[in-house]
Design an enzyme around this catalytic site. Structure first.
Site, PDB file in Angstrom:
ATOM      1  N   SER A  75      -9.737  -0.663   7.302  1.00  0.00           N
ATOM      2  CA  SER A  75      -9.158  -0.652   5.963  1.00  0.00           C
ATOM      3  C   SER A  75      -8.447  -1.943   5.585  1.00  0.00           C
ATOM      4  CB  SER A  75      -8.182   0.528   5.827  1.00  0.00           C
ATOM      5  OG  SER A  75      -8.846   1.750   6.041  1.00  0.00           O
TER       6      SER A  75
ATOM      7  N   LYS B 231       0.849  -1.193   0.000  1.00  0.00           N
ATOM      8  CA  LYS B 231       0.000   0.000   0.000  1.00  0.00           C
ATOM      9  C   LYS B 231       0.887   1.247   0.000  1.00  0.00           C
ATOM     10  CE  LYS B 231      -3.868   1.980   2.702  1.00  0.00           C
ATOM     11  NZ  LYS B 231      -4.711   1.764   3.895  1.00  0.00           N
TER      12      LYS B 231
ATOM     13  N   SER C 161      -9.380   1.704   3.124  1.00  0.00           N
ATOM     14  CA  SER C 161      -8.558   2.494   2.222  1.00  0.00           C
ATOM     15  C   SER C 161      -7.544   1.670   1.449  1.00  0.00           C
ATOM     16  CB  SER C 161      -7.819   3.579   3.027  1.00  0.00           C
ATOM     17  OG  SER C 161      -6.955   3.004   4.003  1.00  0.00           O
TER      18      SER C 161
END
Length: 582
Positions: A180, A82, A156
């Site tokens: 997330s 990420k 996210s």
């Protein structure tokens, strides 16, 4: 297009890669070339910010020649990162170009994985500054769901989940502050491993709420998540939030807890999600563990504190200086959320008041979860990307309904796939336990995966046994669960029978019939006979033809019972009759 000696599946697992490498049928370089091709092919899905390229991957592949595979548990395993987690010499953007920097060193977790032989292949898209649960809040594009492009991916950690689900990587790192690391797992059919706070270091991670942030893993299997955990776990002396939280051995919880009462579901698949949750509860009950229904209001209270309390100011503390220095650099809805933490709403007293309330809730949660695991839906629904664009705040808030409490209460969590709510719409549950009790989650997840639901039969219900009506408890007492709303073929008439209380009688007509609204339930076969035996004449169970032409068992009425009864066919179903006060 690169041709490999062995076809690489979309569902890449660590165990499969190890087998191929050991047999000499694949090399890490061949795998990397295929993953670069897949990432390029999926470019319009907006999975990556820094996509895989052989030029960037090659130094890691060359390093593998110096490492003995038997000494490196993740030798040659490709993983995605990420883009709020540092990978040396790759930009960290947190999905904001003006914020970008190029770190010289890996984040702690990445460093450990690379040392174990894993190969970072690129940086994935995310809701900007890890602020969101939908996967659409990025100037690098909305990340598409891995199975149905029109749906949200969840956030996210959107790109990380989709990268694994689309076969771009064997596993991926995400982060989790409010869900997330779990919501995108559920929406893309993956396992989402969220360790206890501090168990994995967060040094080298762009903070969202620094005191709550966790690094997480997405994988196709629990075994893969556990292999990653074995490498990533452990205290980092240079990380102020890191702590020693050894992973306990897999141990059965004394009981499984599930929310009592009917849960709230949302979005265009709300009914399908409700049915999928009911099916998951049946599987939980089939694990052989005692299942106890409990009041989960304390978790809702904790969840409210995250965005309805001063913790939102922690986000502003971390990112406010950047936003003040770079007006207009942030995604509009992201900046709106972050600035809500810096508008003066929360003073020092409110911070301590919330801390004290949270501490009381932690005590309640610890008592409730003692020697137990809690199961909840990971999400109560999903949305199309278009729907989220129209109402981004409300949709995002809904996605956190069953996730926001977790880190505030210092819990560990495991998102587990649980079938589909609809075709290509994955459904998942999350198991929660107290800090350091990941072993209970591991055991419960394995048992859940092998649990077999009891054989069932559909039942078409058209009267007082429908949801919210007086005889619904009879359905529940026989283990039935609501599946969906439906309607009969245009071949039926409905009559108000002169019983106390009044009931509808559904009769198949030779001519002049109509389509009438009803509900489809599912009932265990082992209780179905007793249920049918208790139905009073002139009602009974027969075959009911639905509007799609299929036939299912359902409530019907003997024709003689409708003689002289009021014809209410024009109402379209019993609920409308009730609403009309007839």
């Amino acid at each position: 297009m690169t041709t490999t000696r062995t076809e690489i599946p979309v569902r890449i697992t660590i165990a499969w890669l190890k087998e191929q490498y050991a047999a000499g049928t694949l090399t890490p370089e061949e795998v990397a070339e295929e993953l670069v091709r897949r990432a390029n092919e999926d470019g319009e899905r907006n999975v990556w910010i820094t996509p895989p390229s052989m030029e960037r991957i090659r130094p890691y592949l060359e390093r593998l020649r110096e490492i003995e595979p038997s000494a490196a548990p993740l030798w040659g395993v490709p993983f995605a990162v990420k883009d709020n987690i540092d990978v040396a010499r790759l930009p960290t953007t947190a999905a904001c170009a003006a914020f970008a920097y190029v770190p010289e060193a890996h984040a702690s977790v990445v460093e450990r994985l690379v040392a174990a032989g894993a190969v970072p292949i690129g940086k994935t898209n995310l809701d900007q500054f890890a602020t969101g649960l939908v996967g659409t809040r990025s100037p690098y594009g909305e990340t598409h769901n891995a199975l149905r492009s029109e749906l949200i991916s969840g956030g996210s950690s959107s790109g990380s989940a989709v990268a694994v689900a689309r076969g771009h990587a064997a596993f991926a790192l995400g982060t989790d502050t409010a869900g997330s690391g779990r919501v995108p797992a559920a929406l893309n059919g993956l396992f989402g491993w969220k360790p206890s706070l501090g168990a994995w270091p967060t040094r080298g991670v762009v903070p969202a709420c620094e005191s709550l942030d966790c690094v997480t893993a997405f994988a196709h299997s629990l075994e893969d998540a556990l292999e990653v955990d074995a490498v990533a776990r452990g205290r980092d002396a240079a990380d102020p939030w890191s702590r020693d939280v050894p992973r306990a051995a897999a141990t059965p919880p004394a009981r499984l807890l599930i929310p009592k009462g009917r849960l709230e579901f949302y979005g265009p698949y709300a009914e399908a999600y409700e049915a999928a949750w009911s099916a998951a509860v049946e599987r939980l009950e089939a694990t052989g563990l005692p299942v106890e229904r409990v009041d989960v209001d304390l978790f809702a209270q904790a969840a409210e504190i995250l965005y309805g309390g001063p913790w939102v100011a922690e986000r502003w503390a971390g990112l406010g200086p950047f936003l003040e220095a770079h007006p207009g650099a942030a995604w509009p809805v992201t900046e709106r959320v972050l600035r809500s933490g810096g508008n003066g709403t929360y003073d020092a007293a409110s911070v301590f008041s919330a801390m004290h309330k949270l501490q009381r809730l932690k005590l309640e949660a610890a008592k409730l979860l003692e020697n137990a695991a809690l199961a909840m839906p990971t999400c109560g629904g999903t949305w199309t990307r278009e729907q989220v664009r129209k109402d981004p705040i409300a949709a995002n808030s809904a996605m956190g309904k069953y996730t926001n409490h977790c880190n505030l209460l210092d819990l560990c969590a495991l998102a587990v796939p649980a079938g589909e709510a609809a075709p290509d719409v994955p459904f998942g549950i999350t198991l929660f336990a107290s800090s350091g009790e990941e072993g209970r989650l591991e055991w419960a997840a394995r048992r859940f995966a092998t649990a077999v639901r009891r054989p069932t039969t559909p039942v078409a219900v058209c009267g007082l046994h429908m949801r919210g009506l007086p005889l619904e408890p009879q359905m529940l007492a026989h283990g039935a669960r609501f599946v969906r709303e439906d309607a009969t073929a245009e071949k039926y008439r409905m009559y108000r029978l002169p019983t106390v209380p009044a009931k509808p009688g559904l009769v198949k007509a030779e001519a002049g019939g109509a389509s009438l609204r009803l509900e489809i339930w599912e009932m265990p076969l082992e209780t179905f006979g007793a249920f049918v035996a208790g139905i009073p004449a002139p009602l009974g169970i027969g075959k009911v033809e639905l509007r799609d032409g299929t036939e299912v068992p359902g409530f019907v009425c003997e024709a003689v019972g409708a003689v002289g009864a009021q014809d209410i066919t024009a109402d379209g179903g019993w609920r409308r009759t009730e609403a009309n006060g007839r």
